[in-house]
Structures are given as structure tokens and as C-alpha cells.
Design an enzyme around this catalytic site. Structure first.
Site, PDB file in Angstrom:
ATOM      1  N   ILE A 242      33.199  48.997  20.066  1.00  9.02           N
ATOM      2  CA  ILE A 242      32.924  49.091  21.502  1.00  9.02           C
ATOM      3  C   ILE A 242      31.440  48.779  21.617  1.00  9.02           C
ATOM      4  O   ILE A 242      30.599  49.578  21.194  1.00  9.02           O
ATOM      5  CB  ILE A 242      33.244  50.487  22.063  1.00  9.02           C
ATOM      6  CG1 ILE A 242      34.746  50.773  21.968  1.00  9.02           C
ATOM      7  CG2 ILE A 242      32.789  50.588  23.521  1.00  9.02           C
ATOM      8  CD1 ILE A 242      35.135  52.157  22.442  1.00  9.02           C
ATOM      9  N   PRO A 243      31.073  47.620  22.162  1.00  7.88           N
ATOM     10  CA  PRO A 243      29.717  47.090  21.986  1.00  7.88           C
ATOM     11  C   PRO A 243      28.667  47.708  22.909  1.00  7.88           C
ATOM     12  O   PRO A 243      28.103  47.039  23.786  1.00  7.88           O
ATOM     13  CB  PRO A 243      29.900  45.594  22.264  1.00  7.88           C
ATOM     14  CG  PRO A 243      31.025  45.543  23.247  1.00  7.88           C
ATOM     15  CD  PRO A 243      31.969  46.650  22.842  1.00  7.88           C
ATOM     16  N   CYS A 244      28.343  48.971  22.675  1.00 10.18           N
ATOM     17  CA  CYS A 244      27.309  49.612  23.481  1.00 10.18           C
ATOM     18  C   CYS A 244      25.936  49.000  23.204  1.00 10.18           C
ATOM     19  O   CYS A 244      25.006  49.172  24.005  1.00 10.18           O
ATOM     20  CB  CYS A 244      27.282  51.118  23.245  1.00 10.18           C
ATOM     21  SG  CYS A 244      27.063  51.621  21.521  1.00 10.18           S
ATOM     22  N   HIS A 245      25.805  48.256  22.101  1.00  9.13           N
ATOM     23  CA  HIS A 245      24.541  47.581  21.799  1.00  9.13           C
ATOM     24  C   HIS A 245      24.255  46.442  22.759  1.00  9.13           C
ATOM     25  O   HIS A 245      23.135  45.916  22.784  1.00  9.13           O
ATOM     26  CB  HIS A 245      24.560  47.053  20.358  1.00  9.13           C
ATOM     27  CG  HIS A 245      25.693  46.112  20.087  1.00  9.13           C
ATOM     28  ND1 HIS A 245      26.947  46.537  19.705  1.00  9.13           N
ATOM     29  CD2 HIS A 245      25.770  44.749  20.156  1.00  9.13           C
ATOM     30  CE1 HIS A 245      27.739  45.499  19.532  1.00  9.13           C
ATOM     31  NE2 HIS A 245      27.051  44.402  19.810  1.00  9.13           N
TER      32      HIS A 245
END
Length: 279
Positions: A242-245
């Protein structure tokens, strides 16, 4: 020292010294390799060249932000992604824990966990029969500390240590762009309805692109909920998948990241460059 550790140290060094634009020779010396050997190892494990990685680090983040407020769903549809419960970031399918499963505390569920190496350091991975439920970078926290949190989230589950069972997650994560991975990797996550909605929105941000907290809030129909969006982003249970970056401040500033701003910058740069051909 393993190649993975060398690449992590090299990326960290470049990120922390980007303003001085270190040469290939300087970075190679930092990890105790010759420039030729370092270049070859970096390309093999990072999927891009040291030069391109350094170039990505120097780009202005705001140039990679989605241009229009609330455009996440448009991006999703233009990429051939569906709405509702089937949202993909090319290869990720997110499935939330049901209220009944939450009440049962994982009773009858066997969770396998392990520690695996990546170019960004060691990660703790946990999987249920339905998908990945936890991915966390180690460093500021130990594997035992992450395991304690996992037990709190799934108090009635059976936890089994098995590095071999979880290693495929790291392999898929870091080979998908080079090998054309197309089979969705399933996630089995636990969160509130709002958190899950935010995590689904993150899956609509294309690799190499960035969005602000306010863009996500607008896309969800809660334009004043940027702070709540930030809290949900920060509670992401599966790093990178889950690409919170890919979420930064509207000003273009990097913003927070549970595993450190240097790690966030490294991942953003790697993701931006990993689809380009090697020199």
C-alpha cells in the site's frame, strides 16, 4: 556484508549526500567495493543504475504530483482499474478484514511470519491464507516488537515463524517491474472503514507519481479531512504494497514516513527509475 545490505547503505548514502552529488567512486568506496563491481551489483539488485538513482533523488517532488485535485479516480480508470473493492496498483488486490473476523480476533487463522531482505533493508512480513497482513521495515523497531503488535491485532490466531513462506512477498515486490509481474498480490488488512478507503485511494496513485494529502481527501469527498487522511496513511500496515510513500505535502515537501524520511526518498527514487532501461 550481503549485497542487499550494500545496496541499502549505498542508497542511504546517496540520499543523505544528494546535495553534494557524490561520484560513483565515492559511493562505491562507502560500501567497500570497486566502482566497476559496485555498478554491476547495484544494477542487479536495485534494477537501475547508480547514476539514474541519483538523478531521481534530485528531481523536484512537486513535478511528479498528480496535476489536478481529486484526480485519483480518473487516473485509476484511465489505467484500466476498476472501482469499489477491486483496486489494483498493477499487481495488488486489497481485501479488508470483515467485522466478524475482527470480533473473532483471528480465531482459527494461521499467520506465518518471517524476516526477509530487500534493497531497502530487512522487512518483517506476515501472511494469512487470504493474503499479506503486515509488512514493516526493521531498524527503528525489532522483529519481536512488530510481532507483539501482530499478536495484539490477531490475538486468537496461531503465529508460525517461516521465513521461506514469506520470502515470495519480497521477491514479487522487487521483481515485478523487471519481470512484468501481472498476477495480483492479495492483501488481507485490518482497519476502520475510513482507513481502508484511504488505503484504496493510495493504490490508485501510479508508480513514480506522487499525491498530496489534500488530493486524497478531495478524491474521497472529504476536502477538510487532510489530517485524518495523514493519520490513515501513517497507520498503513503493509509498507510499499500500500504505497504510502507516494504521499507528500502539497508544498512538495517530503512529509512524514513511519520508517524515516530517508527511506521514503529512497523508495520514491527507486520507483521512479526502475522502469527505465539500464545504461
Amino acid at each position: 556484508m550481503s549485497d542487499y545490505i550494500r545496496i541499502e547503505k549505498a542508497m542511504t548514502y546517496m540520499s543523505e549526500h544528494v546535495s553534494s552529488q557524490p561520484t560513483l567512486k565515492e559511493v562505491a568506496a562507502h560500501v567497500h567495493l570497486s566502482p566497476f563491481h559496485f555498478h554491476r551489483v547495484f544494477c542487479k539488485w536495485a534494477g537501475t543504475t547508480p547514476k539514474r538513482f541519483l538523478q531521481a533523488l534530485t528531481l523536484e517532488r512537486s513535478k511528479r504530483m498528480l496535476k489536478e485535485e481529486g484526480s485519483l479516480m480518473d487516473v485509476s480508470l484511465s489505467m484500466g482499474l476498476s472501482g469499489g473493492s477491486r483496486l489494483y496498483d498493477h499487481f495488488v488486490k486489497l481485501e479488508a478484514v470483515t467485522p466478524g473476523e475482527y470480533r473473532n480476533g483471528g480465531q482459527g487463522v494461521t499467520i506465518q511470519y518471517g524476516v526477509n531482505e530487500t534493497p531497502f533493508g530487512k522487512i518483517f512480513v506476515a501472511i494469512t491464507p487470504r493474503g499479506v497482513c503486515r509488512v514493516e521495515f526493521l531498524g527503528s523497531r525489532s522483529a519481536d516488537e512488530v510481532l507483539t503488535d501482530l499478536r495484539k491485532d490477531w490475538p486468537k490466531s496461531s503465529l508460525v515463524s517461516n521465513d521461506n513462506a514469506t520470502n515470495y512477498v519480497a521477491n514479487v515486490l522487487f521483481s515485478r517491474l523487471k519481470d512484468g509481474q501481472s498476477t495480483p498480490l492479495s492483501l488481507h488488512v485490518m482497519g476502520t472503514n475510513f482507513q481502508v478507503a484511504v488505503w484504496r485511494a493510495l493504490l490508485r496513485i501510479p508508480p513514480g507519481k506522487l499525491a498530496s494529502y489534500s488530493q486524497i481527501a478531495n478524491a474521497l469527498g472529504y476536502p477538510k479531512a487532510s489530517r485524518a487522511v495523514g493519520n490513515a496513511v501513517g497507520s498503513n500496515p503493509v509498507a510499499m504494497l500500500i504505497p504510502c510513500h507516494r504521499v507528500i505535502q502539497k508544498s512538495g515537501a517530503l512529509g512524514g514516513y513511519r520508517w524515516g524520511s530517508t527511506k521514503k526518498e529512497m523508495i520514491q527514487a527507486w520507483e521512479l527509475m526502475s522502469e527505465e532501461p539500464l545504461e
